[in-house]
Motif scaffolding. Structure first.
Motif, PDB file in Angstrom:
ATOM      1  N   ALA A  35       0.841  -1.208   0.000  1.00 61.23           N
ATOM      2  CA  ALA A  35       0.000   0.000   0.000  1.00 61.23           C
ATOM      3  C   ALA A  35       0.872   1.254   0.000  1.00 61.23           C
ATOM      4  O   ALA A  35       0.619   2.214  -0.739  1.00 61.23           O
ATOM      5  CB  ALA A  35      -0.919  -0.008   1.219  1.00 61.23           C
ATOM      6  N   ASP A  36       1.924   1.218   0.803  1.00 61.56           N
ATOM      7  CA  ASP A  36       2.821   2.367   0.910  1.00 61.56           C
ATOM      8  C   ASP A  36       3.577   2.601  -0.414  1.00 61.56           C
ATOM      9  O   ASP A  36       3.738   3.730  -0.881  1.00 61.56           O
ATOM     10  CB  ASP A  36       3.803   2.076   2.059  1.00 61.56           C
ATOM     11  N   THR A  37       3.997   1.502  -1.028  1.00 61.80           N
ATOM     12  CA  THR A  37       4.701   1.586  -2.318  1.00 61.80           C
ATOM     13  C   THR A  37       3.780   2.149  -3.393  1.00 61.80           C
ATOM     14  O   THR A  37       4.165   3.033  -4.162  1.00 61.80           O
ATOM     15  CB  THR A  37       5.187   0.177  -2.751  1.00 61.80           C
ATOM     16  N   LEU A  38       2.556   1.626  -3.435  1.00 64.51           N
ATOM     17  CA  LEU A  38       1.605   2.107  -4.445  1.00 64.51           C
ATOM     18  C   LEU A  38       1.335   3.597  -4.254  1.00 64.51           C
ATOM     19  O   LEU A  38       1.266   4.357  -5.221  1.00 64.51           O
ATOM     20  CB  LEU A  38       0.279   1.349  -4.333  1.00 64.51           C
ATOM     21  N   ASP A  39       1.199   3.986  -3.007  1.00 62.58           N
ATOM     22  CA  ASP A  39       0.931   5.388  -2.701  1.00 62.58           C
ATOM     23  C   ASP A  39       2.031   6.284  -3.295  1.00 62.58           C
ATOM     24  O   ASP A  39       1.761   7.278  -3.962  1.00 62.58           O
ATOM     25  CB  ASP A  39       0.880   5.536  -1.173  1.00 62.58           C
ATOM     26  N   ASP A  40       3.275   5.889  -3.079  1.00 59.93           N
ATOM     27  CA  ASP A  40       4.412   6.666  -3.580  1.00 59.93           C
ATOM     28  C   ASP A  40       4.446   6.666  -5.114  1.00 59.93           C
ATOM     29  O   ASP A  40       4.571   7.709  -5.752  1.00 59.93           O
ATOM     30  CB  ASP A  40       5.713   6.048  -3.038  1.00 59.93           C
ATOM     31  N   ARG A  41       4.323   5.463  -5.692  1.00 61.60           N
ATOM     32  CA  ARG A  41       4.436   5.342  -7.150  1.00 61.60           C
ATOM     33  C   ARG A  41       3.276   6.059  -7.862  1.00 61.60           C
ATOM     34  O   ARG A  41       3.476   6.794  -8.823  1.00 61.60           O
ATOM     35  CB  ARG A  41       4.429   3.850  -7.583  1.00 61.60           C
ATOM     36  N   VAL A  42       2.060   5.818  -7.369  1.00 65.64           N
ATOM     37  CA  VAL A  42       0.886   6.365  -8.054  1.00 65.64           C
ATOM     38  C   VAL A  42       0.819   7.884  -7.906  1.00 65.64           C
ATOM     39  O   VAL A  42       0.460   8.589  -8.843  1.00 65.64           O
ATOM     40  CB  VAL A  42      -0.405   5.681  -7.531  1.00 65.64           C
ATOM     41  N   SER A  43       1.216   8.396  -6.743  1.00 64.22           N
ATOM     42  CA  SER A  43       1.113   9.852  -6.564  1.00 64.22           C
ATOM     43  C   SER A  43       1.993  10.582  -7.577  1.00 64.22           C
ATOM     44  O   SER A  43       1.665  11.662  -8.041  1.00 64.22           O
ATOM     45  CB  SER A  43       1.439  10.264  -5.128  1.00 64.22           C
ATOM     46  N   ARG A  44       3.107   9.956  -7.944  1.00 65.42           N
ATOM     47  CA  ARG A  44       3.962  10.583  -8.965  1.00 65.42           C
ATOM     48  C   ARG A  44       3.266  10.643 -10.324  1.00 65.42           C
ATOM     49  O   ARG A  44       3.393  11.606 -11.069  1.00 65.42           O
ATOM     50  CB  ARG A  44       5.272   9.806  -9.112  1.00 65.42           C
ATOM     51  N   SER A  45       2.519   9.585 -10.646  1.00 61.48           N
ATOM     52  CA  SER A  45       1.793   9.591 -11.926  1.00 61.48           C
ATOM     53  C   SER A  45       0.677  10.630 -11.920  1.00 61.48           C
ATOM     54  O   SER A  45       0.396  11.253 -12.936  1.00 61.48           O
ATOM     55  CB  SER A  45       1.211   8.205 -12.220  1.00 61.48           C
ATOM     56  N   LEU A  46       0.048  10.795 -10.759  1.00 58.36           N
ATOM     57  CA  LEU A  46      -1.013  11.814 -10.674  1.00 58.36           C
ATOM     58  C   LEU A  46      -0.413  13.199 -10.959  1.00 58.36           C
ATOM     59  O   LEU A  46      -0.984  14.004 -11.699  1.00 58.36           O
ATOM     60  CB  LEU A  46      -1.679  11.813  -9.295  1.00 58.36           C
ATOM     61  N   ARG A  47       0.759  13.422 -10.373  1.00 57.05           N
ATOM     62  CA  ARG A  47       1.435  14.714 -10.591  1.00 57.05           C
ATOM     63  C   ARG A  47       1.792  14.879 -12.072  1.00 57.05           C
ATOM     64  O   ARG A  47       1.610  15.942 -12.660  1.00 57.05           O
ATOM     65  CB  ARG A  47       2.689  14.811  -9.734  1.00 57.05           C
ATOM     66  N   ARG A  48       2.285  13.805 -12.666  1.00 59.60           N
ATOM     67  CA  ARG A  48       2.662  13.853 -14.086  1.00 59.60           C
ATOM     68  C   ARG A  48       1.441  14.193 -14.952  1.00 59.60           C
ATOM     69  O   ARG A  48       1.514  14.961 -15.900  1.00 59.60           O
ATOM     70  CB  ARG A  48       3.248  12.498 -14.499  1.00 59.60           C
ATOM     71  N   PHE A  49       0.304  13.589 -14.602  1.00 59.90           N
ATOM     72  CA  PHE A  49      -0.917  13.841 -15.370  1.00 59.90           C
ATOM     73  C   PHE A  49      -1.297  15.319 -15.293  1.00 59.90           C
ATOM     74  O   PHE A  49      -1.625  15.943 -16.294  1.00 59.90           O
ATOM     75  CB  PHE A  49      -2.059  12.970 -14.825  1.00 59.90           C
TER      76      PHE A  49
END
Ligand code: KG4
Ligand code: ZN
Length: 360
Positions: free
Chosen positions: A248-262
């Motif tokens: 969950a913690d890993t996904l949070d970190d990885r996905v939040s970066r994609s949200l920022r990129r979007f």
């Protein structure tokens, strides 16, 4: 536009009838899925030969059932769509050949669908989402963050560089002596466990790239389990809780970066959306974490009903309907199945990623 869809790329045999109107609204008239989980469970994973044989045995009947449940005959179908890849070739051949034969006999246009495109377009069927949006596909064979820009226009932002997330759940479960498929078992055990007793690694956390990695986590579980042996039920529960927390913690970190990129790429999109697909999306803890991350970042979180998140033929029929409605030319009946078929043709293959090529 009414389309018959066929899906046989892994361990689900599926047929469906989906309708799309001129405004782009979809309706599922029937959606029949037969899971082969029981056939593969004794082997702890999908056995390609067993899968292909099982598809042959039931596909005709399932297509008949899909037509019957939709209260239509083949004459009422405008096009036929079948998964042509990526996946297990034996299974793909069964669905693709059947789809082509029906299209030829009934003189209907035929669409060869990329299974990943089926997942990618599903939220347009279930939630009428407009392009562009982000798709997080987390299943037994794939872990990808895809930017869905338009029909046929996909950019893979990140992918796993080793194991898929569902695969990591399945392998962790196996290491701990839990049955297959492991995801739901790990989730159940984690509820009873103490997430703070052990700390497991968060692979790639903090890195700029948008990829994922899970094999280090699985190896850490193996080492931990070895040092604790023999494992008590409490040990198993605590390891599962630590594993799920690390994921969950890993996904949070990885996905939040994609949200920022979007956000950077599409500053004008007023209500950006993150869509999840794949069997791992069934995990409540992970789902809740993603939902929270989205609300913190002003994203709409879209999780289609689980039956449409996991492998099904409605998504294949829908992808065919979207292409047919877009005036896309039908595919040739000479088209061959493809065990590997990236959605984003520009993306560079990563060593070890999507190795199984089997499950999406
Ligand atoms: O999309 P899916 O049904 O099939 C394909 O991979 O094609 O995904 C299956 C994967 C398996 O690896 C399974 O362990 C995982 O999804 N899964 C879960 C959960 N339910 C299924 N993983 C974590 N938590 C769950 N509740
Ligand atoms: Zn899939």
């Amino acid at each position: 536009m009414r389309v018959l869809g066929i899906e046989t790329s892994c361990d689900e045999t599926a047929a469906a009838i989906v309708e799309r109107d001129d405004q782009g609204h979809g309706r599922i008239l029937s959606n029949v899925v037969l899971s082969q989980i029981a056939d593969h469970a004794p082997y702890g994973g999908v056995v390609p030969e067993i899968a292909a044989r099982a598809h042959v045995e039931v596909l005709d009947r399932l297509i008949g059932q899909a037509l019957q449940e939709a209260h239509i005959t083949l004459d009422d179908v405008d096009a036929v769509a079948a998964t042509a890849g990526p996946g297990l070739v034996g299974g793909l051949i069964v669905g693709l050949m059947t789809g082509k034969a029906i299209a030829m006999a009934a003189q209907k246009p035929f669409y060869a669908i990329n299974h990943l495109e089926g997942h990618a377009l599903t939220p347009r069927l279930t939630d009428r989402i407009d392009f562009p949006y982000l798709l997080l596909l987390v299943s037994g064979g794939h872990t990808q963050m895809v930017l869905v820009k338009g029909l046929g226009d996909y950019e893979r932002l990140g992918t796993t560089i080793d194991d898929a997330l569902g695969e990591a759940f399945d392998k962790t479960a196996k290491l701990l002596g839990l049955p297959y498929p492991g995801g739901p078992e790990v989730e159940k055990a984690a509820v009873l466990g103490d997430p703070d007793r052990f700390t497991l690694p968060r692979p790639l956390k903090g890195e700029e790239r948008l990829d994922f990695s899970f094999s280090g986590l699985k190896t850490a579980v193996r080492q931990l389990a070895t040092t604790l042996e023999p494992l008590s039920q409490t040990d198993i529960n605590d390891i599962c809780a630590a594993f799920q927390t690390a994921v969950a913690d890993t996904l949070d970190d990885r996905v939040s970066r994609s949200l920022r990129r979007f956000r950077q790429s599409f500053p004008d999109v007023e209500e950006p959306a993150l869509v999840v697909a794949g069997g791992v999306a069934a995990n409540k803890v992970l789902r809740d974490g993603l939902q929270e991350l989205c609300s913190e970042n002003g994203f709409r979180f879209v999780a289609p009903p689980l039956a449409l998140c996991t492998d099904n033929a409605a998504m294949i029929a829908w992808a065919g309907a979207e292409r047919a409605s877009d005036q896309a030319p039908a595919d040739s009946l000479d088209i061959a199945p493809r065990s590997r078929w990236p959605l984003d043709m520009q993306s560079t293959p990563l060593i070890g990623a999507g190795r199984r090529g089997a499950k999406a």
